[in-house]
Design a protein around this motif. Structure first.
Motif, PDB file in Angstrom:
ATOM      1  N   MET A   1       0.852  -1.160   0.000  1.00 13.16           N
ATOM      2  CA  MET A   1       0.000   0.000   0.000  1.00 13.16           C
ATOM      3  C   MET A   1       0.907   1.235   0.000  1.00 13.16           C
ATOM      4  O   MET A   1       1.736   1.409   0.876  1.00 13.16           O
ATOM      5  N   ASN A   2       0.689   2.054  -0.996  1.00 15.22           N
ATOM      6  CA  ASN A   2       1.526   3.242  -1.067  1.00 15.22           C
ATOM      7  C   ASN A   2       0.867   4.431  -0.368  1.00 15.22           C
ATOM      8  O   ASN A   2      -0.256   4.334   0.143  1.00 15.22           O
ATOM      9  N   ILE A   3       1.542   5.506  -0.361  1.00 10.33           N
ATOM     10  CA  ILE A   3       1.112   6.687   0.391  1.00 10.33           C
ATOM     11  C   ILE A   3      -0.203   7.252  -0.148  1.00 10.33           C
ATOM     12  O   ILE A   3      -1.018   7.768   0.607  1.00 10.33           O
ATOM     13  N   ARG A   4      -0.420   7.151  -1.467  1.00  7.99           N
ATOM     14  CA  ARG A   4      -1.640   7.659  -2.067  1.00  7.99           C
ATOM     15  C   ARG A   4      -2.850   6.878  -1.546  1.00  7.99           C
ATOM     16  O   ARG A   4      -3.888   7.468  -1.225  1.00  7.99           O
ATOM     17  N   HIS A   5      -2.748   5.581  -1.438  1.00  9.07           N
ATOM     18  CA  HIS A   5      -3.841   4.762  -0.918  1.00  9.07           C
ATOM     19  C   HIS A   5      -4.102   5.057   0.561  1.00  9.07           C
ATOM     20  O   HIS A   5      -5.265   5.089   1.001  1.00  9.07           O
ATOM     21  N   ARG A   6      -3.034   5.279   1.289  1.00  5.61           N
ATOM     22  CA  ARG A   6      -3.199   5.592   2.729  1.00  5.61           C
ATOM     23  C   ARG A   6      -3.904   6.936   2.917  1.00  5.61           C
ATOM     24  O   ARG A   6      -4.771   7.076   3.794  1.00  5.61           O
ATOM     25  N   ILE A   7      -3.534   7.912   2.126  1.00  2.87           N
ATOM     26  CA  ILE A   7      -4.177   9.235   2.221  1.00  2.87           C
ATOM     27  C   ILE A   7      -5.641   9.120   1.811  1.00  2.87           C
ATOM     28  O   ILE A   7      -6.525   9.684   2.463  1.00  2.87           O
ATOM     29  N   LEU A   8      -5.931   8.384   0.738  1.00  3.00           N
ATOM     30  CA  LEU A   8      -7.304   8.189   0.304  1.00  3.00           C
ATOM     31  C   LEU A   8      -8.120   7.474   1.375  1.00  3.00           C
ATOM     32  O   LEU A   8      -9.269   7.852   1.675  1.00  3.00           O
ATOM     33  N   MET A   9      -7.553   6.450   2.007  1.00  3.53           N
ATOM     34  CA  MET A   9      -8.238   5.726   3.072  1.00  3.53           C
ATOM     35  C   MET A   9      -8.477   6.636   4.273  1.00  3.53           C
ATOM     36  O   MET A   9      -9.555   6.607   4.892  1.00  3.53           O
ATOM     37  N   LEU A  10      -7.510   7.468   4.630  1.00  2.00           N
ATOM     38  CA  LEU A  10      -7.642   8.410   5.743  1.00  2.00           C
ATOM     39  C   LEU A  10      -8.748   9.418   5.455  1.00  2.00           C
ATOM     40  O   LEU A  10      -9.566   9.736   6.338  1.00  2.00           O
ATOM     41  N   VAL A  11      -8.812   9.915   4.218  1.00  4.05           N
ATOM     42  CA  VAL A  11      -9.847  10.869   3.844  1.00  4.05           C
ATOM     43  C   VAL A  11     -11.221  10.195   3.909  1.00  4.05           C
ATOM     44  O   VAL A  11     -12.184  10.777   4.420  1.00  4.05           O
ATOM     45  N   LEU A  12     -11.363   8.983   3.412  1.00  5.32           N
ATOM     46  CA  LEU A  12     -12.639   8.268   3.466  1.00  5.32           C
ATOM     47  C   LEU A  12     -13.078   7.973   4.897  1.00  5.32           C
ATOM     48  O   LEU A  12     -14.266   8.085   5.239  1.00  5.32           O
ATOM     49  N   MET A  13     -12.147   7.577   5.740  1.00  5.66           N
ATOM     50  CA  MET A  13     -12.487   7.328   7.147  1.00  5.66           C
ATOM     51  C   MET A  13     -12.900   8.619   7.837  1.00  5.66           C
ATOM     52  O   MET A  13     -13.842   8.628   8.645  1.00  5.66           O
ATOM     53  N   THR A  14     -12.251   9.716   7.517  1.00  8.61           N
ATOM     54  CA  THR A  14     -12.607  11.013   8.101  1.00  8.61           C
ATOM     55  C   THR A  14     -14.007  11.434   7.655  1.00  8.61           C
ATOM     56  O   THR A  14     -14.822  11.887   8.464  1.00  8.61           O
ATOM     57  N   LEU A  15     -14.290  11.259   6.367  1.00  6.33           N
ATOM     58  CA  LEU A  15     -15.624  11.611   5.858  1.00  6.33           C
ATOM     59  C   LEU A  15     -16.704  10.736   6.478  1.00  6.33           C
ATOM     60  O   LEU A  15     -17.786  11.225   6.832  1.00  6.33           O
ATOM     61  N   SER A  16     -16.437   9.437   6.611  1.00 12.10           N
ATOM     62  CA  SER A  16     -17.433   8.565   7.229  1.00 12.10           C
ATOM     63  C   SER A  16     -17.638   8.913   8.705  1.00 12.10           C
ATOM     64  O   SER A  16     -18.757   8.860   9.220  1.00 12.10           O
ATOM     65  N   ALA A  17     -16.582   9.279   9.415  1.00  9.37           N
ATOM     66  CA  ALA A  17     -16.716   9.696  10.811  1.00  9.37           C
ATOM     67  C   ALA A  17     -17.525  10.983  10.915  1.00  9.37           C
ATOM     68  O   ALA A  17     -18.402  11.115  11.783  1.00  9.37           O
TER      69      ALA A  17
END
Length: 158
Positions: A1-17
């Motif tokens: 998993m590269n940094i782009r996927h981690r940032i995308l996952m972090l953004v999605l988790m933030t939006l869902s929260a």
């Protein structure tokens, strides 16, 4: 998993929260609005009606005191006519309060006030009869002894 996927996952988790927090706050806001509506439509009018009932009770008491302290019988008869109107208004106010009662305990309290009010009116009628018969001392004693007891009882119940 590269940094782009981690940032995308972090953004999605933030939006869902944020979405979950927003949904919960809307739910709580509607629950609070319902509770406020219940209080403003149920409790506040009942409290105002109780205050009105106590005010009418004080009016009756003041008229009874005015009859006892009236200097002549003509003035006592005039105040007696006003007293009868006030007693009728007090009875109607109690009936309106009874119509708003929605629980067994409230209906029981209204029945108890109704019974005490009947006794209170009887004591006031006795006081008026003593005054109109010219027995001022008995009228004042009856007002202070009998009617005052029923008035305090009604005030405590209301």
């Amino acid at each position: 998993m590269n940094i782009r996927h981690r940032i995308l996952m972090l953004v999605l988790m933030t939006l869902s929260a944020l979405l979950a927090i927003g949904t919960y706050s809307v739910y709580k806001s509607r629950t609070n609005a319902t509770a406020v509506r219940i209080v403003t439509e149920g409790v506040v009018p009942s409290a105002l009606a109780s205050a009105d009932l106590l005010s009418r009770l004080k009016d009756v008491q003041l008229s009874a005191r005015a009859i006892v302290s009236a200097p002549d019988l003509e003035q006592a008869n005039q105040i007696t006519a006003r007293l009868e109107q006030q007693k009728l208004a007090l009875t109607q106010s109690l009936q309106a309060q009874g119509n708003q009662a929605d629980s067994k305990s409230q209906q029981g309290l209204i029945a108890q006030v109704n019974e005490s009010l009947h006794d209170y009116f009887g004591a006031i009628n006795d006081t008026v009869h003593f005054k109109l018969a010219g027995n001022n001392v008995m009228a004042e004693a009856n007002l202070n002894a009998n009617a005052a007891v029923y008035q305090r009882e009604i005030e405590q119940i209301v």
